[in-house]
Design an enzyme around this catalytic site. Structure first.
Site, PDB file in Angstrom:
ATOM      1  N   ASP A   1      24.349 -11.303 -18.981  1.00 18.53           N
ATOM      2  CA  ASP A   1      24.373 -10.783 -17.624  1.00 18.53           C
ATOM      3  C   ASP A   1      24.133  -9.283 -17.592  1.00 18.53           C
ATOM      4  O   ASP A   1      24.612  -8.549 -18.461  1.00 18.53           O
ATOM      5  CB  ASP A   1      25.737 -11.057 -16.971  1.00 18.53           C
TER       6      ASP A   1
ATOM      7  N   ASP B   1      35.867 -12.125 -14.488  1.00 16.63           N
ATOM      8  CA  ASP B   1      34.871 -13.101 -14.045  1.00 16.63           C
ATOM      9  C   ASP B   1      35.176 -13.701 -12.682  1.00 16.63           C
ATOM     10  O   ASP B   1      34.309 -14.336 -12.079  1.00 16.63           O
ATOM     11  CB  ASP B   1      34.754 -14.232 -15.081  1.00 16.63           C
TER      12      ASP B   1
END
Length: 436
Positions: free
Chosen positions: A121, A320
């Protein structure tokens, strides 16, 4: 590039089973390289990042057999170390951040490990210093080729050492532990990560013959052994997916049951969502969320000040799930400050939520203040592009709550972390279509 077309504004109903944990899978799969014997792993999620790692192991010479849905056997008795120096590996390895964790096992068992600068990411700087400083402490020699961003560590035999990690890195701790289990002597790792997936790795290694004590604490003590054997291992459910489904239920005012969540491994997750006003009931190992027909109200602190939700290493709240918290808050009663401490680019997707009508003030790269609509004004359907796994799912939840038809491009980012998400959402009533 694939796309989701979502018709939002519909209530969902039913139960959903969380997949196996992505972040655990990336550690556990690399650990099969530590032994020539068979390792059987169950509850492996069928997602892009995990499948890439399985493919990488296969190219390394690991014999892999699928024995059922989510269940595989791995036998690393003929590892092809020449693959590590091939142009193909340099391309394959950089496409997955989890590939960094093959270095520790390979270094421990074969005396060398290489990796190209891994991807993943685009959520800010994610340095690898903790990994390599740990290997150096164990006696490895480090080299780095700046021209093709290729890292390498080599050692005839690793030797145990005391080390104080500069950050409680989960993947860094996992990598160092996997290297230390076959080192000569005793290794002590202080400021070690201690989250449930790392505990799972340590328990698995101990069943294979390792001698790791302090599991679950921030100080691990590892007595090196000469070799490890095979084992069976079942992975935990994915806590990030569990948090995503809690957010989905709240935003769509849906009655949902999340099955087999392993409550004892969820840490602060249920309490943080309760502070956002969401009713979460424990029914055995399931989470039951009633339909929030009257909405949900964010709590304030005892002195009346605004609630802050911030991430921190375990047992703190996982980074997250901060993007999920941010989306949930857009329809709450009240306001919340979301503080993303660990990554500086993870909040940049809020412009898409603002386009949908959310009231969000992006204070700086790390902080955003959200003022909830209390469902008096629904989010507007729009066209978006998924920037990373967690932001992509957050935008998907926003789209499912918004009236009208939304489009999300680049959904491969979502597929990296969520197994057959459109099929599973349709099973509980979501109107979502995948267009290739």
């Amino acid at each position: 590039m694939a796309t989701f077309i979502i018709e939002g504004g519909h209530q969902l109903k039913g139960s959903i089973q969380p997949q196996g944990a992505k972040n655990e899978a990336l550690q556990i799969l690399c650990a099969v390289l530590l032994t020539p014997e068979t390792v059987t792993i169950h509850n492996i999620p069928d997602i892009i990042d995990v499948n890439k790692l399985i493919s990488l192991l296969e190219k390394l010479g690991v014999k892999i057999h699928k024995i059922g849905s989510g269940s595989y056997t791995f036998k690393a008795d003929e590892v092809n170390m020449k693959y590590l120096e091939s142009p193909e590996f340099k391309e394959d390895g950089k496409g997955l951040r989890g590939s960094i964790m093959i270095v520790g096992p390979l270094l421990a068992r074969f005396g060398k490990g290489y990796i190209p600068k891994p991807g993943g990411d685009k959520i800010g700087r994610r340095r690898l210093d903790t990994h390599f400083e740990g290997f150096i402490n164990l006696g490895a020699k480090f080299r780095y080729n700046r021209e093709d961003h290729f890292y390498g560590v080599e050692a005839d035999r690793l030797k145990g050492a005391y080390m104080l990690l500069d950050e409680a890195s989960v993947t860094g701790t996992a990598n160092i532990v996997m290297a230390a289990v076959l080192a000569e002597g005793t290794t002590t790792i202080y400021n070690a990560a201690c989250e449930p997936y790392l505990q799972q790795l340590c328990k698995m290694l101990n069943r294979m013959g390792a001698k790791i004590s302090g599991v679950g604490s921030n100080m691990l003590r590892i007595e090196g052994v000469d070799s490890l054997g095979g084992t069976d291992h079942k992975m935990l459910p994915d806590m990030i997916e569990i948090g995503s489904w809690i957010g989905l239920a709240a935003m769509t005012k849906s009655e949902l049951t999340i099955k087999n969540v392993s409550w004892d491994d969820l840490g602060q997750i249920p309490d943080v969502f309760r502070k956002l006003g969401i009713t979460i009931e424990r029914k055995g190992e399931d989470i039951y969320i009633p339909a929030h027909k009257e909405g949900y109200e964010i709590q304030s602190y005892i002195d009346g000040s605004i609630l802050t939700v911030a991430d921190a290493p375990w047992p703190g709240f996982t980074p997250d799930l901060l993007s999920i918290v941010l989306v949930i808050a857009t329809q709450a009663r009240g306001a919340v400050l979301v503080h993303q401490k660990m990554f500086e680019s993870r909040l940049f997707f809020v412009d898409k939520l603002i386009d949908m009508g959310a009231k969000i003030i992006l204070c700086d790269p790390h902080r955003a203040t959200v003022i909830g609509h209390d469902f008096k004004s629904s989010l507007k359907a729009t066209t978006m592009t998924s920037p990373d796994i967690r932001a992509g799912v957050s935008l998907l939840i926003a789209a499912l709550s918004a009236k009208g038809s939304s489009t999300i491009h680049n959904i491969e980012q979502i597929d990296r972390g969520y197994e057959r998400i459109d099929e599973r959402l349709r099973a509980i009533g979501a109107k979502i279509t995948r267009v290739n």
